[in-house]
Design a protein around this motif. Structure first.
Motif, PDB file in Angstrom:
ATOM      1  N   ASN A  45       3.928   2.141  -3.940  1.00  0.00           N
ATOM      2  CA  ASN A  45       4.042   2.835  -5.225  1.00  0.00           C
ATOM      3  C   ASN A  45       3.718   1.844  -6.341  1.00  0.00           C
ATOM      4  O   ASN A  45       4.204   0.708  -6.332  1.00  0.00           O
ATOM      5  CB  ASN A  45       5.460   3.385  -5.410  1.00  0.00           C
ATOM      6  CG  ASN A  45       5.517   4.486  -6.475  1.00  0.00           C
ATOM      7  OD1 ASN A  45       5.027   4.319  -7.577  1.00  0.00           O
ATOM      8  ND2 ASN A  45       6.106   5.610  -6.122  1.00  0.00           N
ATOM      9  N   ARG A  46       2.887   2.298  -7.305  1.00  0.00           N
ATOM     10  CA  ARG A  46       2.497   1.389  -8.391  1.00  0.00           C
ATOM     11  C   ARG A  46       3.603   1.229  -9.410  1.00  0.00           C
ATOM     12  O   ARG A  46       3.577   0.300 -10.224  1.00  0.00           O
ATOM     13  CB  ARG A  46       1.226   1.906  -9.049  1.00  0.00           C
ATOM     14  CG  ARG A  46       0.029   1.754  -8.107  1.00  0.00           C
ATOM     15  CD  ARG A  46      -1.163   2.513  -8.645  1.00  0.00           C
ATOM     16  NE  ARG A  46      -1.560   2.020  -9.948  1.00  0.00           N
ATOM     17  CZ  ARG A  46      -2.273   2.726 -10.822  1.00  0.00           C
ATOM     18  NH1 ARG A  46      -2.644   3.963 -10.519  1.00  0.00           N
ATOM     19  NH2 ARG A  46      -2.598   2.217 -12.000  1.00  0.00           N
ATOM     20  N   VAL A  47       4.547   2.160  -9.410  1.00  0.00           N
ATOM     21  CA  VAL A  47       5.741   1.979 -10.244  1.00  0.00           C
ATOM     22  C   VAL A  47       6.770   1.297  -9.355  1.00  0.00           C
ATOM     23  O   VAL A  47       7.374   1.918  -8.483  1.00  0.00           O
ATOM     24  CB  VAL A  47       6.263   3.334 -10.762  1.00  0.00           C
ATOM     25  CG1 VAL A  47       7.562   3.137 -11.512  1.00  0.00           C
ATOM     26  CG2 VAL A  47       5.219   3.993 -11.658  1.00  0.00           C
ATOM     27  N   CYS A  77      12.413   1.219 -13.292  1.00  0.00           N
ATOM     28  CA  CYS A  77      12.136   1.791 -14.607  1.00  0.00           C
ATOM     29  C   CYS A  77      13.233   1.398 -15.593  1.00  0.00           C
ATOM     30  O   CYS A  77      13.757   2.237 -16.338  1.00  0.00           O
ATOM     31  CB  CYS A  77      11.979   3.310 -14.524  1.00  0.00           C
ATOM     32  SG  CYS A  77      10.800   3.853 -13.280  1.00  0.00           S
TER      33      CYS A  77
ATOM     34  N   LEU B 306       8.096   9.376 -12.702  1.00  0.00           N
ATOM     35  CA  LEU B 306       7.436   8.076 -12.628  1.00  0.00           C
ATOM     36  C   LEU B 306       7.090   7.713 -11.194  1.00  0.00           C
ATOM     37  O   LEU B 306       6.013   7.171 -10.914  1.00  0.00           O
ATOM     38  CB  LEU B 306       8.317   6.976 -13.254  1.00  0.00           C
ATOM     39  CG  LEU B 306       7.849   6.599 -14.657  1.00  0.00           C
ATOM     40  CD1 LEU B 306       8.070   7.758 -15.611  1.00  0.00           C
ATOM     41  CD2 LEU B 306       8.491   5.337 -15.151  1.00  0.00           C
ATOM     42  N   ILE B 309       3.985   9.579 -10.361  1.00  0.00           N
ATOM     43  CA  ILE B 309       2.810   9.000 -11.026  1.00  0.00           C
ATOM     44  C   ILE B 309       2.360   7.738 -10.286  1.00  0.00           C
ATOM     45  O   ILE B 309       1.173   7.486 -10.109  1.00  0.00           O
ATOM     46  CB  ILE B 309       3.117   8.677 -12.505  1.00  0.00           C
ATOM     47  CG1 ILE B 309       3.460   9.960 -13.282  1.00  0.00           C
ATOM     48  CG2 ILE B 309       1.937   7.952 -13.150  1.00  0.00           C
ATOM     49  CD1 ILE B 309       3.961   9.699 -14.709  1.00  0.00           C
ATOM     50  N   GLY B 310       3.346   6.978  -9.836  1.00  0.00           N
ATOM     51  CA  GLY B 310       3.061   5.690  -9.191  1.00  0.00           C
ATOM     52  C   GLY B 310       2.314   5.791  -7.882  1.00  0.00           C
ATOM     53  O   GLY B 310       1.772   4.797  -7.393  1.00  0.00           O
ATOM     54  N   ALA B 314      -4.696   6.847 -10.622  1.00  0.00           N
ATOM     55  CA  ALA B 314      -5.086   6.995 -12.024  1.00  0.00           C
ATOM     56  C   ALA B 314      -4.890   5.690 -12.790  1.00  0.00           C
ATOM     57  O   ALA B 314      -4.075   4.846 -12.418  1.00  0.00           O
ATOM     58  CB  ALA B 314      -4.258   8.101 -12.672  1.00  0.00           C
ATOM     59  N   ALA B 315      -5.638   5.551 -13.886  1.00  0.00           N
ATOM     60  CA  ALA B 315      -5.504   4.359 -14.726  1.00  0.00           C
ATOM     61  C   ALA B 315      -4.229   4.459 -15.558  1.00  0.00           C
ATOM     62  O   ALA B 315      -4.034   5.438 -16.283  1.00  0.00           O
ATOM     63  CB  ALA B 315      -6.719   4.237 -15.636  1.00  0.00           C
ATOM     64  N   PHE B 316      -3.335   3.498 -15.423  1.00  0.00           N
ATOM     65  CA  PHE B 316      -2.139   3.406 -16.266  1.00  0.00           C
ATOM     66  C   PHE B 316      -1.450   2.079 -15.982  1.00  0.00           C
ATOM     67  O   PHE B 316      -1.693   1.456 -14.944  1.00  0.00           O
ATOM     68  CB  PHE B 316      -1.158   4.565 -16.008  1.00  0.00           C
ATOM     69  CG  PHE B 316      -0.467   4.493 -14.667  1.00  0.00           C
ATOM     70  CD1 PHE B 316       0.685   3.727 -14.491  1.00  0.00           C
ATOM     71  CD2 PHE B 316      -0.969   5.187 -13.585  1.00  0.00           C
ATOM     72  CE1 PHE B 316       1.310   3.648 -13.249  1.00  0.00           C
ATOM     73  CE2 PHE B 316      -0.343   5.106 -12.333  1.00  0.00           C
ATOM     74  CZ  PHE B 316       0.791   4.330 -12.176  1.00  0.00           C
ATOM     75  N   PRO B 318       2.451   0.625 -15.589  1.00  0.00           N
ATOM     76  CA  PRO B 318       3.812   1.165 -15.460  1.00  0.00           C
ATOM     77  C   PRO B 318       4.620   1.058 -16.757  1.00  0.00           C
ATOM     78  O   PRO B 318       5.366   1.990 -17.093  1.00  0.00           O
ATOM     79  CB  PRO B 318       4.413   0.305 -14.351  1.00  0.00           C
ATOM     80  CG  PRO B 318       3.243  -0.050 -13.493  1.00  0.00           C
ATOM     81  CD  PRO B 318       2.096  -0.245 -14.454  1.00  0.00           C
ATOM     82  N   LEU B 321       3.963   3.961 -19.631  1.00  0.00           N
ATOM     83  CA  LEU B 321       4.200   5.378 -19.346  1.00  0.00           C
ATOM     84  C   LEU B 321       5.319   5.954 -20.205  1.00  0.00           C
ATOM     85  O   LEU B 321       6.372   5.331 -20.372  1.00  0.00           O
ATOM     86  CB  LEU B 321       4.579   5.566 -17.870  1.00  0.00           C
ATOM     87  CG  LEU B 321       3.519   5.202 -16.824  1.00  0.00           C
ATOM     88  CD1 LEU B 321       4.120   5.237 -15.425  1.00  0.00           C
ATOM     89  CD2 LEU B 321       2.332   6.145 -16.922  1.00  0.00           C
ATOM     90  N   GLY B 334       7.907   3.184 -19.812  1.00  0.00           N
ATOM     91  CA  GLY B 334       8.286   2.967 -18.413  1.00  0.00           C
ATOM     92  C   GLY B 334       9.762   2.748 -18.174  1.00  0.00           C
ATOM     93  O   GLY B 334      10.175   2.456 -17.051  1.00  0.00           O
TER      94      GLY B 334
END
Lengths: 383, 383
Positions: A45-47, A77, B306, B309-310, B314-316, B318, B321, B334
């Motif tokens: 997971n990127r988060v 988070c 979150l 999303i992670g 997609a471009a972002f 953490p 957000l 975030g």
């Protein structure tokens, strides 16, 4: 015996007061050497939670002297302050044990988006350190539980050495990895590179292939630490097999205790053109809510299996698909097969076999059914 | 008025006895011209039902004189015999109406893997043909219901012309398309190529962006037929807008009647680097079972947003957000934002805004919550 089955490790599990209900919530596992070799894999997971960002740095060095784990809060988070909390936790462990903070891994699990109560966590580290014991493995495994109903441990013995482990995780279980924390220990004398290879090989076909609810966590960590205390250096394959066996055992325990589940679904995809195809199809079936509901209702609804296969890019022809449920080939050549009334789905384990008729590769994915209990447990989690 | 709002169309809906409970289960929509132009889009599931395979061939010709639709059985995964059943149905319609079978589209919906009772369906075609009427739109819309609690229709009027439509669908709703059958009619004088462009433009941002349960059907069909009976040839943009408006209306009705749902979730992804990124993130949020449970429990659990999303590409960043639930920015940069206690989730519609902070593109995806009723309804579907 869990993480203390291997020589050279001590552990403790205590109630620091992070959980409001007073249950154990802090675990400490210490490698007393002589080696401090380690390897780890983390969520894709990127988060990522603060403890994951921290422990990635620690693991990069290949040496871990201790890992501190808390339940009762994911520390995900939580911004720069959350990262400082993780850092302070590692510093506290290093201070109490006389180690370097750069070799202390940190794991957290619980609700996302809430700071940890450091006024309880830091004194808890002292308390845990005071209780460290070569028999502390079970207590450590208990302290990392969240919604788990049981603690999970596994041990495999080699010739004069062992691999032991503990795991927690009951929801947000999905490939790459699950919502889980896993600590594995061994007294085998294996360098960090060997640990890393064995761990990646093992997780690829175990933890990465369980998918309870399709949700990927921000906190997953699987850490393998080697003390070398047995003074035995096993052959790589022998050691890798033991690591894989412990991981498979723990992964199966995670699926067996998934939130609200009433069925464990073993999805085997066979005759795929590649292992990647087999895994893609297995995951698509594992994540199909309609099929998960059907399994819950003990309904051998093979049409939902075909509908899930049809959403993938794997090589197959629709009229070349065969599907068996608990051994009965209810779908043959993409159409109605044997009598669905023959399928007995009363038991907890349900086996789905999907034959793609496109090659010789295969893969097994484990999943759970979807139940009203899952909905209930997860509609009320943070309130 | 549904599909008979536009001039040049007649329709009927009757009970042929395909459904064991005696409810209406067969609809017929006939284009009486002068034009027979048509365009269609179909499920992207690679496992396609027999009527989809048939209607794809029919639509390729750009002319459709009639469409016959049945509920009570999907005629999917029924092998060559199932395809013959579809063919026989089209032949029967052609025979009764004096049309060519190659211009008769067929749609089916219901359980996968079961043959249709042709001894009931074929006499049903005769009965439906006898009841064809320029006021039959509502009855047709009622006859295609499966687990729908209401029938769905929509009409948009232009200057002297109209676009009308009907839809069915309540489960297996996911992008590319949903489990749904949609028939749109217009008396505007538009060629097949214009119909095709307008239909694809419309479905891309409407039916393709509703995701009730992440499951993709084997039977989805959206058919647009033009009679030219108004003798008005509108500007393309004006016509395309009307088609999009009808599709958006029907799509919203599908989400509003999804199986077991208690909440409709509008997920808007903003400040994305591309529309594709926005859609990918929106779908990931829409399919997150844990978030869907949280919404059901009226719990503004932004951590699950979150975490969803992670998992995307997609471009972002953490820490870039932001997430709002019903207008309250509960996650900023975030991490913890405004007080979650401010979020009021009592009403059926819940709005989630995910700000990726990576660009200027956006997209809206509609989804539903996950409820015990969904589990109940789908564990008992085929039994």
């Amino acid at each position: 015996m869990s993480v203390t089955a291997a020589q050279g490790f001590t552990a403790a599990g205590i109630a620091a007061g992070i959980k409001e209900n007073g249950n154990p919530d802090l675990a400490l596992v210490v490698n007393n050497g002589p080696r401090l070799h380690a390897a780890a894999v983390f969520t894709s997971n990127r988060v990522k939670a603060a403890p994951v960002l921290w422990s990635q740095q620690v693991a990069r060095g290949g040496a871990v002297s201790a890992v501190v784990l808390n339940s009762g809060g994911a520390n995900a988070c939580t911004g720069p302050e959350g990262f400082q909390d993780t850092h302070a936790t590692a510093e506290k462990v290093a201070d109490v044990l006389g180690h370097s903070a750069g070799e202390v891994a940190v794991c957290s699990t619980g609700l996302i988006g809430v700071r940890l109560p450091m006024d309880k966590l830091l004194p808890g580290v002292e308390k845990a350190a005071a209780e460290l014991s070569p028999y502390g493995g079970e207590k450590a495994a208990i302290a990392i539980k969240t919604t788990d109903t049981t603690h999970k441990t596994a041990v495999v013995h080699g010739q004069g050495w062992a691999v032991g482990g503990m795991a927690k995780g009951a929801g947000m279980l999905a490939p790459g990895l699950a919502t889980m924390l896993v600590v594995l220990t061994t007294d085998a004398d294996v360098e960090a590179a060997g640990l890393d290879k064995a761990l990646r090989d093992a997780t690829r076909t175990t933890f990465d292939r369980i998918d309870s609810d399709g949700c990927m966590s921000t906190n997953d960590t699987v850490l393998l630490m080697a003390s070398g205390a047995s003074q035995v250096a096993p052959e790589y394959e022998e050691f890798a097999d033991a690591v894989r066996e412990v991981c498979a055992d723990l992964a199966r325990q995670l699926i067996g205790d998934a939130e609200g589940a009433s069925k464990d679904i073993r999805i085997e995809v066979i005759n795929a053109a590649s292992e990647q195809d087999a895994v893609e199809v297995g995951r698509s079936i594992a994540r199909n809510n309609l099929l998960k509901c059907a399994v819950h209702g003990e309904d051998p609804n093979w049409g939902r299996v075909l509908s899930a296969i049809g959403t993938t890019d794997a090589a197959f022809e629709p009229d070349g698909l065969n599907v068996a449920i608990n051994g009965v080939w209810v779908c043959r050549r993409g159409a109605v097969g044997d009598d669905r009334e023959l399928v007995d789905m009363r038991y907890r384990e349900v086996r789905i076999t999907a034959d793609l008729g496109a090659g010789t590769d295969s893969a097994v994915i484990w999943a759970n059914d979807l139940t009203a209990d899952y909905v209930h447990e997860n509609s009320a989690y943070s309130s």
